[in-house]
Design a protein around this motif. Structure first.
Motif, PDB file in Angstrom:
ATOM      1  N   ASN A  47       0.808  -1.207   0.000  1.00 38.42           N
ATOM      2  CA  ASN A  47       0.000   0.000   0.000  1.00 38.42           C
ATOM      3  C   ASN A  47       0.849   1.268   0.000  1.00 38.42           C
ATOM      4  OD1 ASN A  47      -2.460  -1.454   0.247  1.00 38.42           O
ATOM      5  ND2 ASN A  47      -2.077  -1.750   2.406  1.00 38.42           N
ATOM      6  N   GLY A  48       2.053   1.162   0.568  1.00 42.56           N
ATOM      7  CA  GLY A  48       2.842   2.352   0.908  1.00 42.56           C
ATOM      8  C   GLY A  48       3.120   3.324  -0.214  1.00 42.56           C
ATOM      9  N   ALA A  49       3.307   2.820  -1.442  1.00 40.95           N
ATOM     10  CA  ALA A  49       3.778   3.698  -2.520  1.00 40.95           C
ATOM     11  C   ALA A  49       2.660   4.397  -3.291  1.00 40.95           C
ATOM     12  CB  ALA A  49       4.661   2.904  -3.479  1.00 40.95           C
ATOM     13  N   LEU A 101       8.088   1.088  -8.260  1.00 38.42           N
ATOM     14  CA  LEU A 101       7.985   2.271  -7.400  1.00 38.42           C
ATOM     15  C   LEU A 101       7.717   1.853  -5.967  1.00 38.42           C
ATOM     16  CD1 LEU A 101       5.667   4.503  -9.627  1.00 38.42           C
ATOM     17  CD2 LEU A 101       8.172   4.495  -9.542  1.00 38.42           C
ATOM     18  N   GLU A 102       8.666   2.111  -5.085  1.00 37.80           N
ATOM     19  CA  GLU A 102       8.522   1.789  -3.661  1.00 37.80           C
ATOM     20  C   GLU A 102       8.495   3.063  -2.832  1.00 37.80           C
ATOM     21  OE1 GLU A 102       7.631   0.019  -1.388  1.00 37.80           O
ATOM     22  OE2 GLU A 102       8.530  -1.961  -1.296  1.00 37.80           O
ATOM     23  N   ASP A 103       7.804   3.005  -1.695  1.00 36.33           N
ATOM     24  CA  ASP A 103       7.831   4.143  -0.764  1.00 36.33           C
ATOM     25  C   ASP A 103       9.193   4.240  -0.093  1.00 36.33           C
ATOM     26  OD1 ASP A 103       7.434   1.734   0.616  1.00 36.33           O
ATOM     27  OD2 ASP A 103       5.783   2.469   1.844  1.00 36.33           O
ATOM     28  N   ILE A 104       9.709   3.056   0.321  1.00 35.19           N
ATOM     29  CA  ILE A 104      10.948   3.077   1.088  1.00 35.19           C
ATOM     30  C   ILE A 104      11.693   1.758   0.904  1.00 35.19           C
ATOM     31  CG2 ILE A 104       9.768   2.273   3.207  1.00 35.19           C
ATOM     32  CD1 ILE A 104      11.673   4.176   4.775  1.00 35.19           C
TER      33      ILE A 104
END
Ligand code: IMP
Ligand code: MG
Length: 179
Positions: A47-49, A101-104
């Motif tokens: 969900n993060g990204a 694409l990642e958040d972190i």
């Protein structure tokens, strides 16, 4: 110092929404230059990204596609070290340039798992983009193509990142306050 409470923990403001947007613009400009002649599909990791993917994608100016995947991997404030199944890849990525694409990227374990899984679908190339990177926590050795910002090895919430499912809707990023 601006602080917020998320569930049982206190966090202090560490990265403003404006700083986040500057970092995203820098990444988008690099991609617009590097990838303009490629057949690109962006794959946002849920969900993060979701917020990073949305803000970045609006700044991409070549014809391209986006889709989203999910890997469940994290609970509480430390990486569990185990990652689960990849779900939701319905698009054909064969011979395409995939930009994950990642958040972190923290330990790097989740992304390593994703790379391994995605390679099985025979993309032309896989590029990694992350809004945030914790170099002190990273235990892997693959190259990260696009990094919005490097941050210290502290637990953060906001702008898509959660603490036990909460805090994703914060506009800015906050760091866990250790009292
Ligand atoms: P890794 O496998 O250790 O690289 O962790 C990656 C995943 O853990 C990210 O996609 C996030 O969902 C989560 N994560 C890592 N660090 C944090 C943090 O500081 N706050 C919230 N989630 C985090
Ligand atoms: Mg994540």
């Amino acid at each position: 110092m601006k602080t917020v409470q998320v569930l049982d923990k206190k966090f202090y403001l560490s990265i403003s929404h404006e700083q986040i947007q500057v970092a995203i613009t820098k990444v988008a400009e690099q991609m617009n230059e590097d990838l303009k002649n490629e057949d690109v599909i962006f794959l946002g990791i849920l969900n993060g990204a979701f917020l990073f993917a949305a803000d970045l994608f609006k700044q991409i100016n070549f014809d391209t596609q986006i889709s989203f995947l999910k890997v469940a991997s994290y609970s509480g404030t430390s990486t569990s070290g185990t990652v689960k199944r990849l779900i939701g890849l319905n698009e054909d990525i064969e011979n395409k340039t995939v930009v994950v694409l990642e958040d972190i990227i923290d330990s790097g374990i989740t992304m390593e798992y994703l790379l391994k899984q995605l390679k099985g679908y025979d993309p032309k190339e896989i590029k990694i983009a992350t809004l945030l990177f914790k170099p002190e926590a990273f235990v892997k050795d693959y190259n990260i193509d696009y990094i919005g910002m490097e941050i210290p090895n502290d637990f953060i919430v906001g702008y898509g990142l959660d603490y036990d499912g909460y805090g994703r809707n914060l506009k800015d990023i906050y760091t866990l306050l250790v009292e």
